[in-house]
Scaffold this motif. Structure first.
Motif, mmCIF file in Angstrom:
data_model
loop_
_atom_site.group_PDB
_atom_site.id
_atom_site.type_symbol
_atom_site.label_atom_id
_atom_site.label_comp_id
_atom_site.label_asym_id
_atom_site.label_seq_id
_atom_site.Cartn_x
_atom_site.Cartn_y
_atom_site.Cartn_z
ATOM 1 N N GLN A 54 0.875 -1.196 0.122
ATOM 2 C CA GLN A 54 -0.049 0.093 -0.045
ATOM 3 C C GLN A 54 1.047 1.088 -0.006
ATOM 4 O OE1 GLN A 54 -2.839 -0.826 -0.519
ATOM 5 N NE2 GLN A 54 -2.660 -3.150 -0.016
ATOM 6 N N GLY A 88 0.554 -0.344 5.584
ATOM 7 C CA GLY A 88 -0.693 -0.848 5.731
ATOM 8 C C GLY A 88 -1.106 -1.300 7.269
ATOM 9 N N ARG A 128 -5.478 -5.701 3.281
ATOM 10 C CA ARG A 128 -4.691 -5.076 2.374
ATOM 11 C C ARG A 128 -4.752 -5.869 0.948
ATOM 12 N NH1 ARG A 128 -1.193 -5.119 6.888
ATOM 13 N NH2 ARG A 128 0.426 -6.544 5.847
#
Length: 626
Positions: A448, A497, A505
């Motif tokens: 992320q 994340g 995620r």
């Protein structure tokens, strides 16, 4: 090992992980300077204005001692107060011009140097983004970051010094010319110590150069260790490796400290030498010039003038000596930066490459062979047809070539032999950008980026409206969780994340791929790192994602690919079995052995982490390592 960059020649001698060694960079590297000048060319007009300001500044610098000499010899000795007052006005004007010209040239050149660094950073960032996965696999992140940050900073300091040095050098030239014109004998006496000083500096730099280069390598190693430990902090803490890793980092940090201290000792040893020679020149000028004054051959004002010129003569030498160490560092940093910029991407679009038309999804491997290292084939003579809309799964031991098969379709690498086509188009004949826009990839480890959940989902498609993002999140079963958060889709993703579970995620990664509406989607061990319950949620998301799309699924878990249209069993870079689940079970080969083994384990209630999910076992007889 020397690195041949192809465009710039052999820039640096390189050690492990891309670090240069102490013999790799010259004190003055013309190629570094020429490359820097290529960045200055777009700003030639402000540079021209700055040079004009430097000329004016040099003239004012030379004029100040001259005005003082005139004041002493012509007005003070003759008691001419009126003339002295007039001269004072002119002196004030010269000081104002001196200040204005000095300020103007420094500001203009500083602005140019900052723009050069700005352009250089942008070029570095773009180039690093374009370099293939093979480059990033070979080099540590910290070592690359050291070049992109520390070395660029060293060049920035160097360019700032150039701003000052240009004025210093022109002032030095003007002072020498004026002194020789006024009294060449006294001038030569003042310059008598310069050859000795130059020899000392030459000997000094022989020792200083490797010292400063070792500093660059040492800080690169420190950065690499720091980046590695921060990236793997969870593993470090889970294994209680803090003390051990601290010892290893302390060793690297201490090496950096010692190399810095040695470099600083060398840097500090030169300045006292310059000061000593300046004092010697002043003393010789006053003693010899004083005799000329007493004999009437030289005016007192002229002696003061020469004394001031000698001080101004050594000021730029003192300044340039202080900057000499920075020149050493800058040549090393410049070579490292341009070495990186000259690293040619392994993959480039063909000159006649065309945009990929709308993909239907037919994939064909035609006698494909591939190697990461010369002479070590990872794939050998692979042939495979995938029809549009089919889901094809690759299974096999680690190293069998599963991920490589998918990476070649995505064109992370090019085949060594044979070819791969999509809808009849060789992937090497179309632009990578047009291919990537019609493909989606979900990796085993979800990544992320900094930003909100909304920004992460539409990462590669900022044009996607909010409704399209919401639909993608709903399709993978993530929407309800997101809207339950206090800030909903505007929730900021924490580092790595951390405010979402691993499964959540991964669902963000699925939604990100879905927003792109890809015609071909690659799932590379997308469920390998999640628990069984989360896997069930992801399996539902996968079913929605793959509908109507050609899919390549890489998995160890047989449950992940049980319903695939084709299952490809790979061993040692070859396809050894091909068919759907029922066909492969009926075949009685490796896949059937694996399925039967896990069926027995499940029936006996054996407690193995992967038993309920039918993981493709690396220990099944017949599956030798690739």
């Amino acid at each position: 090992m020397m690195v041949n960059t192809g465009t710039g020649g052999n820039w640096v001698s390189r050690g492990q992980q891309g670090d240069i060694d102490e013999d790799g960079t010259k004190l003055y590297d013309q190629r570094v300077i020429l490359r820097l000048l290529s960045y200055v060319v777009p700003y030639k007009f402000p540079v021209f204005l700055a040079m004009m300001a430097v000329v004016v500044y040099t003239g004012a610098t030379v004029a100040i001692p001259l005005i003082i000499a005139i004041g002493i010899d012509r007005y003070i000795e003759n008691g001419d107060l009126s003339g002295l007052n007039t001269l004072a006005v002119w002196f004030g004007v010269v000081l104002v011009v001196h200040y204005a010209a000095n300020y103007a040239h420094q500001v203009l050149l500083a602005r140019v140097s900052q723009r050069v660094i700005y352009d250089l950073r942008n070029d570095l960032f773009k180039h690093l983004q374009d370099l293939p996965m093979s480059f990033h696999n070979r080099h540590k992140v910290g070592s690359v970051m050291s070049r992109a940050q520390n070395d660029v900073y060293q060049l920035q300091e160097f360019l700032d010094i150039v701003v000052l040095s240009i004025g210093d050098l022109l002032s030095l030239s003007g002072i020498i010319a004026f002194m020789l014109a006024r009294d060449w004998q006294l001038s030569l006496l003042s310059f008598a110590s310069l050859p000795v000083l130059m020899v000392i500096i030459w000997v000094w730099q022989k020792h200083a150069r490797p010292a400063f280069l070792r500093v660059r390598v040492a800080i690169s190693q420190v950065n690499a260790s720091l980046a590695e430990n921060l990236d793997g902090v969870r593993v470090v803490q889970s294994m209680n490796r803090q003390r051990t890793n601290m010892g290893a980092f302390d060793e690297l940090n201490d090496h950096h400290l010692q190399t810095n201290l040695r470099a600083q000792r060398l840097a500090s040893s030169l300045m006292p030498v310059v000061e000593m020679f300046m004092s010697f020149s002043l003393a010789a000028t006053i003693i010899f010039g004083g005799r000329l004054v007493l004999g009437g051959a030289l005016g007192a004002g002229q002696l003061v003038q020469f004394t001031l010129y000698i001080q101004r003569f050594y000021d730029p030498i003192r300044s340039l000596t202080m900057q000499f160490t920075q020149l050493q560092r800058a040549m090393a940093s410049g070579a490292r930066i341009f070495d990186l910029l000259d690293t040619e991407p392994d993959l480039v679009d063909a000159l006649d490459a065309k945009p990929m038309p709308q993909i239907q999804g037919a994939i064909r491997y035609e006698n494909v062979s591939f190697e990461y290292e010369p002479g070590k084939l990872v794939l050998t003579g692979v042939n495979l047809d995938v029809q549009p809309g089919e889901t094809i799964a690759f299974v096999g031991r680690t190293g069998a070539g599963k991920t490589t098969m998918a990476a070649l379709v995505s064109r992370f690498y090019d085949v060594v032999d044979g070819r791969i086509t999509i809808d009849g188009h060789d992937v090497r004949d179309v632009t990578r950008e047009s291919l990537a826009k019609q493909m989606g990839i979900v990796l085993q480890e979800p990544f992320q980026f900094s930003g909100t959940i909304l920004e992460n989902i539409r990462y590669n498609h900022p044009e996607a409206d909010d409704e399209k993002v919401y639909e993608a999140a709903k399709a993978v079963g993530l929407h309800d969780h997101i809207v339950s958060l206090r800030e909903g889709y505007e929730t900021m993703m924490e580092e790595r994340g951390g405010n979402m579970s691993l499964g959540q995620r991964q669902l963000v990664s699925f939604a990100r791929a879905l927003v792109a509406d890809p015609r071909i989607i690659v799932l590379d061990e997308a469920t390998a790192s999640v628990d069984t319950q989360t896997e069930q949620l992801i399996q539902q998301a996968i079913g929605k994602m793959l509908h109507g799309r050609t899919a390549i699924v890489i998995a160890h878990r047989l449950s992940t690919i049980r319903n695939a249209d084709k299952i490809v069993v790979m061993e040692k870079g070859r396809i050894v079995e091909l068919g759907n689940h029922d066909e492969l079970v009926a075949l009685g080969g490796l896949y059937a052995q694996q399925h039967e083994l896990h069926a027995r384990l499940a029936a006996s209630g054996a407690k193995r982490d992967y038993a309920p999910t039918n993981e493709f076992d690396d220990e099944v007889p017949g599956l030798a390592p690739a």
